[in-house]
Write a protein that holds these residues in place. Structure first.
Motif, mmCIF file in Angstrom:
data_model
loop_
_atom_site.group_PDB
_atom_site.id
_atom_site.type_symbol
_atom_site.label_atom_id
_atom_site.label_comp_id
_atom_site.label_asym_id
_atom_site.label_seq_id
_atom_site.Cartn_x
_atom_site.Cartn_y
_atom_site.Cartn_z
ATOM 1 N N GLN A 99 37.237 21.317 -20.378
ATOM 2 C CA GLN A 99 36.252 22.402 -20.801
ATOM 3 C C GLN A 99 37.126 23.742 -20.205
ATOM 4 O O GLN A 99 36.476 25.470 -20.313
ATOM 5 N N LYS A 100 39.059 24.273 -20.226
ATOM 6 C CA LYS A 100 39.056 25.015 -19.930
ATOM 7 C C LYS A 100 39.977 25.382 -20.940
ATOM 8 O O LYS A 100 40.853 24.739 -21.210
ATOM 9 N N LYS A 101 40.701 27.078 -21.475
ATOM 10 C CA LYS A 101 41.550 27.394 -22.220
ATOM 11 C C LYS A 101 42.459 27.614 -20.774
ATOM 12 O O LYS A 101 42.492 28.589 -20.014
ATOM 13 N N ILE A 102 44.043 26.936 -21.348
ATOM 14 C CA ILE A 102 44.887 26.673 -20.293
ATOM 15 C C ILE A 102 46.478 27.942 -21.995
ATOM 16 O O ILE A 102 46.255 27.216 -22.696
ATOM 17 N N SER A 103 47.441 28.450 -21.296
ATOM 18 C CA SER A 103 48.156 28.789 -22.101
ATOM 19 C C SER A 103 48.663 27.698 -22.585
ATOM 20 O O SER A 103 48.869 26.620 -21.491
ATOM 21 N N PRO A 104 49.367 27.464 -23.794
ATOM 22 C CA PRO A 104 50.033 26.468 -23.960
ATOM 23 C C PRO A 104 51.386 26.438 -24.129
ATOM 24 O O PRO A 104 51.802 26.066 -25.399
ATOM 25 N N THR A 105 52.075 27.720 -23.218
ATOM 26 C CA THR A 105 53.320 27.854 -23.260
ATOM 27 C C THR A 105 54.150 27.719 -21.688
ATOM 28 O O THR A 105 53.256 28.088 -20.453
ATOM 29 N N THR A 106 54.613 26.433 -21.189
ATOM 30 C CA THR A 106 55.182 26.701 -20.355
ATOM 31 C C THR A 106 55.321 28.119 -19.039
ATOM 32 O O THR A 106 55.191 28.169 -18.274
ATOM 33 N N LYS A 107 55.927 28.583 -19.747
ATOM 34 C CA LYS A 107 56.847 29.371 -19.300
ATOM 35 C C LYS A 107 55.754 30.932 -19.093
ATOM 36 O O LYS A 107 55.986 31.253 -17.858
#
Length: 178
Positions: A99-107
């Motif tokens: 239930q954590k939002k993290i960036s969907p971009t590796t960079k």
């Protein structure tokens, strides 16, 4: 004759409610057995894949997620079961399991985590690789016993080992979501 009818009716009502309760109990027991069997088979499956004991598989939500996504094909910028890329998988997994939002971009994601040593890595930490450039270009989610789940360009969502020569060569860092 009236008393016989009256007691027969009461008896039938009692039998009906007792039978319904018994049926409900059996139904609940079957559901619980099915959950237990599913949980047991899930633990067995992933214990074998990771080379650990079944008792080491404790985060059922994580392994249910992996099971549901395992084999989904790779698709650049994909975010669903029709196709997903590595950062999309990590982001979707984190949102669903933790239930954590993290960036969907590796960079971007590589700079948002706290760098940790491989000796301190735990289930749910992220592992980054610089395959295409000097920058992070691939990410996976660490599981146990040097294994991680990721979206491979050739085989889709799968589990790999950090000790495989390919991943050893391109390993960049491990990171913990803040």
């Amino acid at each position: 004759m009236k008393w016989y009818f009256k007691y027969s009716l009461i008896g039938l009502v009692l039998i009906y409610f007792t039978a319904c309760k018994h049926h409900q109990t059996l139904s609940t027991e079957k559901t619980e057995q099915k959950k237990e069997t599913t949980s047991s088979s899930l633990k067995k499956k992933y214990a074998e894949k990771l080379g650990v004991s079944e008792s080491a598989i404790t985060n059922q939500k994580l392994y249910l997620f992996i099971n549901a996504w395992y084999g989904v094909p790779y698709k650049y910028a994909g975010k669903d079961k029709a196709g997903i890329d590595c950062s999309g998988l990590a982001s979707t997994l984190y949102n669903s399991v933790y239930q954590k939002k993290i960036s969907p971009t590796t960079k971007i994601l590589v700079d948002e985590v706290k760098t940790i040593s491989v000796s301190n890595i735990k289930e749910g930490d992220l592992v980054f690789f610089n395959i295409d450039s000097k920058n992070a270009s691939h990410v996976g989610v660490y599981l146990q016993n040097n294994k991680f789940v990721h979206a491979s360009t050739k085989k889709g969502v799968m589990i790999s080992d950090l000790n495989e020569p390919y991943f050893k060569k391109y390993f960049m860092k491990a990171g913990r979501v803040k």
